[in-house]
Enzyme design. Structure first.
Site, PDB file in Angstrom:
ATOM      1  N   LYS A  51      -0.076  42.733 -43.461  1.00 53.45           N
ATOM      2  CA  LYS A  51      -0.741  43.596 -42.478  1.00 53.45           C
ATOM      3  C   LYS A  51      -1.708  42.765 -41.639  1.00 53.45           C
ATOM      4  O   LYS A  51      -1.796  42.937 -40.421  1.00 53.45           O
ATOM      5  CB  LYS A  51      -1.444  44.760 -43.190  1.00 53.45           C
ATOM      6  CG  LYS A  51      -0.444  45.804 -43.690  1.00 53.45           C
ATOM      7  CD  LYS A  51      -1.005  46.846 -44.652  1.00 53.45           C
ATOM      8  CE  LYS A  51       0.156  47.712 -45.160  1.00 53.45           C
ATOM      9  NZ  LYS A  51      -0.237  48.751 -46.111  1.00 53.45           N
ATOM     10  N   GLN A  95      -5.184  50.310 -49.438  1.00 47.25           N
ATOM     11  CA  GLN A  95      -3.864  50.020 -49.987  1.00 47.25           C
ATOM     12  C   GLN A  95      -3.670  50.766 -51.315  1.00 47.25           C
ATOM     13  O   GLN A  95      -4.521  50.715 -52.201  1.00 47.25           O
ATOM     14  CB  GLN A  95      -3.709  48.503 -50.184  1.00 47.25           C
ATOM     15  CG  GLN A  95      -2.324  48.056 -50.578  1.00 47.25           C
ATOM     16  CD  GLN A  95      -1.258  48.291 -49.503  1.00 47.25           C
ATOM     17  OE1 GLN A  95      -1.558  48.315 -48.314  1.00 47.25           O
ATOM     18  NE2 GLN A  95      -0.028  48.470 -49.917  1.00 47.25           N
ATOM     19  N   ASP A 118      -2.737  55.450 -41.678  1.00 44.18           N
ATOM     20  CA  ASP A 118      -1.605  55.711 -42.573  1.00 44.18           C
ATOM     21  C   ASP A 118      -0.980  57.085 -42.334  1.00 44.18           C
ATOM     22  O   ASP A 118       0.156  57.328 -42.736  1.00 44.18           O
ATOM     23  CB  ASP A 118      -2.082  55.688 -44.040  1.00 44.18           C
ATOM     24  CG  ASP A 118      -1.860  54.341 -44.725  1.00 44.18           C
ATOM     25  OD1 ASP A 118      -0.895  53.651 -44.372  1.00 44.18           O
ATOM     26  OD2 ASP A 118      -2.666  54.009 -45.619  1.00 44.18           O
TER      27      ASP A 118
HETATM   28  N1  GUN Z   1       1.361  51.357 -50.623  1.00 41.63           N
HETATM   29  C1  GUN Z   1       2.696  51.330 -50.381  1.00 41.63           C
HETATM   30  N2  GUN Z   1       2.932  51.730 -49.123  1.00 41.63           N
HETATM   31  C2  GUN Z   1       1.741  52.006 -48.557  1.00 41.63           C
HETATM   32  C3  GUN Z   1       1.343  52.444 -47.272  1.00 41.63           C
HETATM   33  O1  GUN Z   1       2.147  52.698 -46.364  1.00 41.63           O
HETATM   34  N3  GUN Z   1       0.007  52.592 -47.091  1.00 41.63           N
HETATM   35  C4  GUN Z   1      -0.900  52.350 -48.078  1.00 41.63           C
HETATM   36  N4  GUN Z   1      -2.178  52.546 -47.782  1.00 41.63           N
HETATM   37  N5  GUN Z   1      -0.565  51.946 -49.275  1.00 41.63           N
HETATM   38  C5  GUN Z   1       0.755  51.778 -49.504  1.00 41.63           C
END
Ligand code: GUN
Length: 283
Positions: A51, A95, A118
């Site tokens: 990211k 996350q 998200d």
């Molecule tokens: N863990 C796995 N996929 C995601 C996601 O799209 N966003 C977040 N915040 N955590 C994740």
């Protein structure tokens, strides 16, 4: 046809980078995304790093905060509260998964809806289901963009979604429904799953089971989107929920793992961050 998620996501990131540059010229600053990782879950370490890399490629400012595995819930909630009111922060992402002492539901609800890149906040989820303005979750959004890039219009098609998670299964089913597909939502406990998957013209698999979908379970011409990110139990190598080798010869289009849905999720996160920024500067 293999749907090249790497290429399609690179194009989307280039488009976001262009729009970020224009926004920076107009508003005098770039969007700022704060990513919080709690603990050392190996997959999360990789995702969070990717990211940050994507932010760099798009000209988006990124701050990655790493908190100790044993961080109390209250400390994380206080951090989120401070970021919510920080005018220099446009997007907040925590996350998942989180260590067990921290409630994911509480954390998701604590993030300011306007900074929820998200699309997990209950008000954004409600917006998706009620067709009111909302931030769309990244993976489902990326899946619809992959279909579009592959020239597949869901309208009138039979779509089957395997998996009922809040992050993928449920929202992607709703988005396919809104794109006028007829959607069947099923899961790992569905009885006689093959009889359902064989009816699919579009098959989205987000079950978290390595190579559970084999060639005998799909029909000729199906479009397959593999959301799985698993470890092959025999080789330990990265694989999807779909057995690529037996499914690809029957599919008219299929996403690989890696290089399919994964990169699109991150590209859509960049787009969502830009959208949060644009909403905030125009308010
Ligand atoms: N863990 C796995 N996929 C995601 C996601 O799209 N966003 C977040 N915040 N955590 C994740």
């Amino acid at each position: 046809m293999i749907i090249d998620g790497k290429q399609i996501s690179a194009e989307l990131k280039a488009e976001v980078a262009q729009r970020v540059a224009e926004a920076a010229a107009q508003y005098g600053r770039v969007p700022h995304l704060v990513v919080i990782r709690v603990g050392e879950d190996p997959a999360s370490v990789v995702y969070v790093r990717n990211k940050a890399k994507a932010c760099e490629a798009c000209g988006i400012r990124n701050t990655t905060l790493v908190m100790d595995e044993n961080t109390p819930e209250e400390v994380l909630l206080q951090k989120i509260a401070a970021l919510n009111v920080d005018p220099g922060v446009d997007g907040i992402l925590v996350q998942l998964p989180l260590p067990r002492q921290i409630s994911e539901a509480k954390v998701i609800a604590a993030i300011d809806r306007a900074k929820d890149v998200d699309g997990f906040h209950p008000l954004n989820v409600a917006g998706l289901w009620q067709k009111t303005p909302h931030m769309a979750p990244c993976t489902p959004k990326g899946i619809l963009k992959l279909l579009s890039a592959a020239g597949v219009d869901p309208k009138g098609k039979r779509a089957v979604v395997i998996g009922r998670s809040n992050i993928v299964g449920l929202p992607v089913a709703k988005m396919l429904l809104d794109a006028n597909a007829t959607v069947t939502l099923c899961h790992t406990r569905t009885v006689d799953l093959s009889s359902v998957t064989r009816e699919a013209e579009i098959l989205v698999v987000a079950a978290g089971r390595p190579r559970m979908i084999t060639g005998d379970m799909v029909s000729e011409g199906v479009v397959i989107i593999d959301v799985g990110m698993d470890r092959d139990p025999d080789t330990g190598k990265l694989c999807g929920d779909v057995d690529f080798d037996s499914c690809a010869p029957k599919a008219s289009a299929i996403t690989p793992v890696p290089g399919g849905v994964g990169p699109m999720t991150i590209a859509c996160l960049m787009e969502n961050t830009l959208e949060c920024f644009l909403q905030r500067v125009s308010n």
